[in-house]
Design a protein around this motif. Sequence first.
Motif: not given
Length: 839
Positions: A149-150, A155-158, A245-251
């Motif tokens: 896990c990252c 807190h991950c959208e994906l 960074v704000e819109v990225c849905p992953t790590g």
Amino acid sequence: MKTLNITIDGQAVEAVSGSTILEAARSVGIYIPVLCYHPDLPQAKGGKPTEVIYQGGRKVENSLHEKSATGCGLCVVEIEGEKEPVFSCSTEIVEGMIVVTDSERIRKKRQQNLIPILARHPHTCLTCSEQEGCSRTQCSSNVPENERCCPQLGHCELQDIANYVGISPDTPRWTPTDLPVLKSEPLFLRDYNLCVGCTRCVRACRDLKGIEAIGFVYDAKGLVQVGSLAPTLKESGCKFCTACVEVCPTGALTDKSLIPGKEKEDLVACMKACPANVDVPTYLRLISQGKPEEANAVIREKVPFPGILGRVCIRPCEEACRRGEVNEAVSICGLKRYAADADQGLWKKNVRVKEETGKKVAVVGAGPSGLSAAFYLRKQGHSVTVFEARSRAGGMMRYGIPRYRLPEDVLDREISEVFELGIDFKPNYRMGRDFTLEGLRDDGFDVVFIGVGAQLSRQIALEGVELQDVLWGVDFLSKVAEGERVRIKEKVIVVGGGSVALDVARTALRCGAQEVTMVCLEKRDEMPAQKWQIEEALQEGVKLITSWGTGRVLSENGEVKGVELIHCVSVFDDQGIFNPTFSEKRKMMYTDQIILAIGQAVDLSFLEEGSAISVKGGLIVVDEKTLETGMRGVYAGGDVTSLAGSIVHAVVAGRKAASSIDKALGGTGNIEEVLFERDAPGQYLGRDEGFCSWPREKMPELELKDRHGGFQEVCLGFNNDQALKEAKRCLQCDLRLYMSSDPSPPQKLSVFNRENISQVAEEEGVFKLYDKGQNVLAIKGTPDLRQELLRALDENEKAAWFDFEPDKMYSKRESELIQKYIQQHGRMPGHNDPDNDLF
């Protein structure tokens, strides 16, 4: 605007013509999962690839020149009359449309569309039975390290979307990619192994911000690859706004320093560092737009002395400025001064003094804390009288800071603006001599604020200190400020390493000294003075000797001849407490005069014996929240309560006291005001070549040859061109706070009570507890959900909501052993239990 009527999941919806199905659904709170879609960005579908991108040193060329982006396909819905599901993010509504967002067919289609997304992203975390509440420190050894896990777990959208959509059993295991993980560039990390090719970051950079430092291509396998347009972000034209960074849905893109739950404090570091919480990004943005008066109004919403602070503030905002991680911090303080110097009174148009309350407040001391308290209390409609022991207002701003740093006209102008509100000023009134606290009460004052400052020199016992040519730093500065001629000899040693010592040294040069040497206990990097203050003193010819303390003053026939110095080994002990230690090494320095500038002290002689006001360490003790002393109705703030402060800290103390006093007098305590109305800022930044290399503008200064002859101001302020250029260096970190976000999948929470727990089956699973604000308090896996929830009900008073998910965590035999253990011991078994047959 024309509206259309449609039906979504049986619910009648009225939406604006031209809206998509997704937008119409969101307008009434109906959730549809998305990954590539973001409300601030154009849709992914149809996006054009670039010719080449870079992932660090890895160059990837576009292999499919005719192909455009297709989107994630997770937002599919059914429309009555249509054979195939459609993308809700790009399909516009029509009158009478009937939409279904959740059906067995749709669920299977979404799971199918999720397969290629998860196939290129490590997803062991999404299928692990321990993902809820996992600490990421005890991962099973059979999970390869690059699949663990990252930091985004939880807190991950994906992760949220995958849990909502469900993962198809046909999803293949992730094949490790060994792509670059870039950590060396400022502010954020890039891990291309975690990128799913949604292109949100590309659209944020290109379309939202207008920068286009990153792009995407199709690699030889037909997969979307994202990267910078040059080998480094700086070469690509990145402005480090971190919208990507704000819109990225992953790590794949993560902030280096952002703490979950504290986004504003960490993103807008300058505001967090400012004791007064001045809206720094807004006023810098206004200056960059050629609006210094409006910027001044924004600053004045929090402080009454922008011109003063723009010259002498300690600048904690600049130390925190995120631009400093790119090259050099923005000259925030210099730009504050520029805005203040451009003042034509615009801010006064929105200043309001409330209706008279009939309450009287006495403020003792006309320094920064007292004047600030008076300023904000008067605005609340209270009658305020300021008593000052000296003939003029200003406190240490007038009598402790030399005019070459703070010109008298600036000081007079901003102090007069305080009194213009209708505040009564009583100069030459010293508390304890001309009046008492009890006398103020007798005169009808409802509340008293004490802000007398620290206007005495801190003194030490030192052999020879009583000699005529041994002076005290604060006293020396005060006499010079009052216009008194102080006889300064040719060679002067100044003892001390703080701001006062530096002011003393530079003032001594202006008073006729030919050679000034500063001696301090600290090493150069330990000196309490600001680095820029030290550099300015050295430029003017002040000599600096560090790591030496004073032993005794050398004299002959009553005249100072020198000083004995003792080598200081360390200033602070292991706990960081000031506790100097010295070696046996000593040396003599010859001089004509010594000025001791080793700190300040507060004169509390006005306090009568047995006073209800407590004193500790020479300072008045106050309630931290209200600043009220032990005597009811008497408040105190500034240096009289904390010597670790500065002018801006004193201003903040005055504001805090004003709020507390207003509340005590029957007001709301709300002293906030808006002096310049503004809307949310636009997100567009535009591309500026070489932005990352733009140097900090150098503040124009008085020539060195012209400084020693008088007290003319040294720092001359930015001109218009400089101010605009410097303000445009700001990263505008606060713009992320105004960005939208996709809603999280709906959660079905239940009230945490016995009635609801009784409906939970006695089976294995995971439950979460939430507080009243639906913040997660605890996550726990258990072989018996109902019994563990009942135990938690008795033990956790803060829990208000819960949810749970049945999940087979153990084999049948393991479950039997756990149940048996619980019956015997009343708890779950641990790894180290001697009678544990399970682990």
